[in-house]
Design a protein around this motif. Structure first.
Motif, PDB file in Angstrom:
ATOM      1  N   VAL A  69      38.382  57.195  33.268  1.00  0.00           N
ATOM      2  CA  VAL A  69      37.738  58.263  34.480  1.00  0.00           C
ATOM      3  C   VAL A  69      36.022  57.872  34.146  1.00  0.00           C
ATOM      4  CG1 VAL A  69      36.439  60.492  34.307  1.00  0.00           C
ATOM      5  CG2 VAL A  69      38.421  60.689  33.031  1.00  0.00           C
ATOM      6  N   GLY A  70      35.621  58.099  35.746  1.00  0.00           N
ATOM      7  CA  GLY A  70      34.778  57.494  36.184  1.00  0.00           C
ATOM      8  C   GLY A  70      34.639  55.683  36.366  1.00  0.00           C
ATOM      9  N   ILE A  71      35.436  54.690  36.059  1.00  0.00           N
ATOM     10  CA  ILE A  71      35.184  53.673  35.932  1.00  0.00           C
ATOM     11  C   ILE A  71      35.682  53.346  37.673  1.00  0.00           C
ATOM     12  CG2 ILE A  71      37.983  53.247  35.446  1.00  0.00           C
ATOM     13  CD1 ILE A  71      36.300  50.534  33.964  1.00  0.00           C
ATOM     14  N   PRO A  72      34.889  52.146  38.434  1.00  0.00           N
ATOM     15  CA  PRO A  72      34.689  51.794  39.833  1.00  0.00           C
ATOM     16  C   PRO A  72      36.119  51.182  39.825  1.00  0.00           C
ATOM     17  CG  PRO A  72      32.598  50.831  39.306  1.00  0.00           C
ATOM     18  CD  PRO A  72      33.452  51.604  38.088  1.00  0.00           C
ATOM     19  N   ALA A  73      36.938  51.907  40.956  1.00  0.00           N
ATOM     20  CA  ALA A  73      38.541  51.700  41.409  1.00  0.00           C
ATOM     21  C   ALA A  73      38.759  49.799  41.305  1.00  0.00           C
ATOM     22  CB  ALA A  73      38.767  51.907  42.861  1.00  0.00           C
ATOM     23  N   ASP A  74      36.643  49.131  42.417  1.00  0.00           N
ATOM     24  CA  ASP A  74      37.300  47.706  42.292  1.00  0.00           C
ATOM     25  C   ASP A  74      36.956  46.819  40.575  1.00  0.00           C
ATOM     26  OD1 ASP A  74      35.097  48.454  42.188  1.00  0.00           O
ATOM     27  OD2 ASP A  74      33.669  47.716  43.939  1.00  0.00           O
ATOM     28  N   HIS A  75      36.588  48.140  39.549  1.00  0.00           N
ATOM     29  CA  HIS A  75      36.066  46.898  38.809  1.00  0.00           C
ATOM     30  C   HIS A  75      36.857  46.255  37.892  1.00  0.00           C
ATOM     31  CE1 HIS A  75      35.573  46.780  34.066  1.00  0.00           C
ATOM     32  NE2 HIS A  75      34.580  47.201  34.376  1.00  0.00           N
ATOM     33  N   PRO A  76      36.882  44.931  37.731  1.00  0.00           N
ATOM     34  CA  PRO A  76      38.322  44.196  37.291  1.00  0.00           C
ATOM     35  C   PRO A  76      39.297  44.529  35.835  1.00  0.00           C
ATOM     36  CG  PRO A  76      36.334  43.320  36.698  1.00  0.00           C
ATOM     37  CD  PRO A  76      35.697  44.264  37.253  1.00  0.00           C
ATOM     38  N   GLU A  77      38.752  45.555  34.824  1.00  0.00           N
ATOM     39  CA  GLU A  77      39.155  46.533  34.127  1.00  0.00           C
ATOM     40  C   GLU A  77      39.526  47.674  34.176  1.00  0.00           C
ATOM     41  OE1 GLU A  77      40.648  44.506  31.879  1.00  0.00           O
ATOM     42  OE2 GLU A  77      39.647  42.543  32.465  1.00  0.00           O
ATOM     43  N   SER A  78      39.813  48.494  35.705  1.00  0.00           N
ATOM     44  CA  SER A  78      39.888  50.074  36.006  1.00  0.00           C
ATOM     45  C   SER A  78      41.171  49.501  36.000  1.00  0.00           C
ATOM     46  CB  SER A  78      39.658  50.409  37.241  1.00  0.00           C
ATOM     47  OG  SER A  78      39.863  49.400  38.259  1.00  0.00           O
ATOM     48  N   TYR A  79      42.282  50.722  35.393  1.00  0.00           N
ATOM     49  CA  TYR A  79      43.704  50.178  35.695  1.00  0.00           C
ATOM     50  C   TYR A  79      44.475  49.991  36.970  1.00  0.00           C
ATOM     51  CZ  TYR A  79      43.660  50.731  30.823  1.00  0.00           C
ATOM     52  OH  TYR A  79      43.899  50.656  29.474  1.00  0.00           O
ATOM     53  N   ALA A  80      43.471  51.170  38.003  1.00  0.00           N
ATOM     54  CA  ALA A  80      44.322  49.829  39.483  1.00  0.00           C
ATOM     55  C   ALA A  80      43.716  49.011  39.976  1.00  0.00           C
ATOM     56  CB  ALA A  80      43.364  51.197  40.178  1.00  0.00           C
ATOM     57  N   ALA A  81      42.884  48.163  39.377  1.00  0.00           N
ATOM     58  CA  ALA A  81      42.568  46.978  39.437  1.00  0.00           C
ATOM     59  C   ALA A  81      44.118  46.455  38.111  1.00  0.00           C
ATOM     60  CB  ALA A  81      41.595  46.412  38.887  1.00  0.00           C
ATOM     61  N   VAL A  82      44.208  46.589  37.466  1.00  0.00           N
ATOM     62  CA  VAL A  82      44.956  45.894  36.506  1.00  0.00           C
ATOM     63  C   VAL A  82      46.589  46.135  37.776  1.00  0.00           C
ATOM     64  CG1 VAL A  82      45.694  45.474  33.908  1.00  0.00           C
ATOM     65  CG2 VAL A  82      43.611  45.821  34.187  1.00  0.00           C
ATOM     66  N   ILE A  83      46.881  46.951  38.040  1.00  0.00           N
ATOM     67  CA  ILE A  83      48.529  46.558  38.409  1.00  0.00           C
ATOM     68  C   ILE A  83      48.131  46.396  39.538  1.00  0.00           C
ATOM     69  CG2 ILE A  83      49.818  49.441  39.731  1.00  0.00           C
ATOM     70  CD1 ILE A  83      49.334  48.942  36.854  1.00  0.00           C
ATOM     71  N   ARG A  84      47.121  46.376  40.437  1.00  0.00           N
ATOM     72  CA  ARG A  84      47.308  45.522  41.875  1.00  0.00           C
ATOM     73  C   ARG A  84      47.572  43.707  41.263  1.00  0.00           C
ATOM     74  NH1 ARG A  84      42.970  47.059  43.699  1.00  0.00           N
ATOM     75  NH2 ARG A  84      41.426  45.591  43.103  1.00  0.00           N
ATOM     76  N   ARG A  85      46.709  43.599  40.458  1.00  0.00           N
ATOM     77  CA  ARG A  85      46.695  42.810  40.318  1.00  0.00           C
ATOM     78  C   ARG A  85      48.136  42.076  39.245  1.00  0.00           C
ATOM     79  NH1 ARG A  85      41.539  42.371  37.610  1.00  0.00           N
ATOM     80  NH2 ARG A  85      43.438  42.369  35.363  1.00  0.00           N
ATOM     81  N   GLU A  86      48.915  42.657  38.579  1.00  0.00           N
ATOM     82  CA  GLU A  86      49.578  42.476  36.976  1.00  0.00           C
ATOM     83  C   GLU A  86      50.530  42.553  38.103  1.00  0.00           C
ATOM     84  OE1 GLU A  86      49.360  40.236  35.194  1.00  0.00           O
ATOM     85  OE2 GLU A  86      47.200  39.699  34.876  1.00  0.00           O
ATOM     86  N   VAL A  87      50.985  43.531  39.188  1.00  0.00           N
ATOM     87  CA  VAL A  87      51.488  44.421  39.169  1.00  0.00           C
ATOM     88  C   VAL A  87      52.924  44.297  40.177  1.00  0.00           C
ATOM     89  CG1 VAL A  87      53.803  46.564  39.133  1.00  0.00           C
ATOM     90  CG2 VAL A  87      51.990  45.973  37.345  1.00  0.00           C
TER      91      VAL A  87
END
Length: 259
Positions: A69-87
């Motif tokens: 909650v509250g973490i920017p979507a473009d933060h490298p450790e947001s799960y949105a970023a992790v899923i985009r990068r790793e999956v």
């Protein structure tokens, strides 16, 4: 519940094969994806299948377990970023088909309800990849979570924040809250594939597989599901009372199926 106990270097390939088999059968299928360190090797093994032409996930839909909650979507450790990068990028998936809970929503309760609705609209999850925390959490369902819970806002325990601090500069930078699929939501998936390695996960694995079903160990709710596979290494299996039985059952399984 099926337990597959393997040398550590074989865990990822076996788990990936289970996931791939489910997605081929459901083609194009709906995949449940998890973050953390445990699933990374599974994604790498799936990537190798795709590169070899043995699997195509370009039309597969996917739903993530959770998001801070509250973490920017473009933060490298947001799960949105992790899923985009790793999956998404590694597995050649269509970003439009991959959804992560919206931890930046103005109305978090509404975001949770909409996430549940999106999973239902997709027809449910065919195969869900899971890791497990040392305290038995799955997703971000910490001890004391309702075993019937749905996607919701949760407070992260100090232990979980400390475990995730390795991805941030300091534990103080780890968000205190998250959106997570509930245990009830996870149990709706057709097949659950949990991956674990290391002695640090051994007690959680024992409780998940052999302990009483209890909110004290959220992963113990997996015992209530008709199709769960735990793919673990010898260290993660070290606290199991029935470890030898699980090894023998898996060893004999091909012979039984060939009859």
């Amino acid at each position: 519940m099926e337990l597959i106990i393997l040398p550590s270097h074989d865990v990822d390939a076996v788990a990936a094969r289970l996931v791939a088999d489910d997605l081929r059968a459901a083609s194009p299928g709906v995949l449940g994806v998890a973050t953390g360190s445990s699933p990374l090797g599974v994604y790498a093994a799936l990537e190798r299948m795709i590169a070899a032409g043995d699997l195509d996930l370009s039309r597969t839909r996917a739903f993530a377990l959770d998001e801070y909650v509250g973490i920017p979507a473009d933060h490298p450790e947001s799960y949105a970023a992790v899923i985009r990068r790793e999956v998404v990028e590694r597995l050649g998936m269509n970003p439009a088909f991959v959804r992560v809970p919206d931890g930046r929503a103005d109305d978090l309760e509404l975001a949770c309800a909409e996430y549940e609705a999106a999973i239902r609209h997709a027809g449910g999850i065919d195969v869900q990849i899971l890791g497990i925390g040392a305290n038995g959490h799955i997703g971000f369902n910490e001890p004391s979570s309702s075993l019937a819970s749905r996607t919701r806002v949760k407070t992260l325990t100090r232990a979980t924040r400390e475990a995730n601090a390795r991805f941030f500069d300091d534990v103080a930078d780890v968000p205190t809250h998250c959106l997570t699929q509930g245990i009830g939501t996870i149990l709706d998936a057709q097949h659950l594939v949990l991956v674990a390695r290391g002695e640090a996960k051994a007690e959680a694995i024992r409780q998940a597989a052999e302990g009483p079903v209890s909110a004290r160990w959220p992963a113990s709710a997996l015992q209530l599901h008709p199709n769960v596979t735990l793919v673990i290494d010898d260290d993660a299996a070290s606290h199991l009372e029935l470890g030898d039985y699980y090894r023998e059952t898996y060893r004999l399984k091909p012979a039984v199926e060939d009859r």
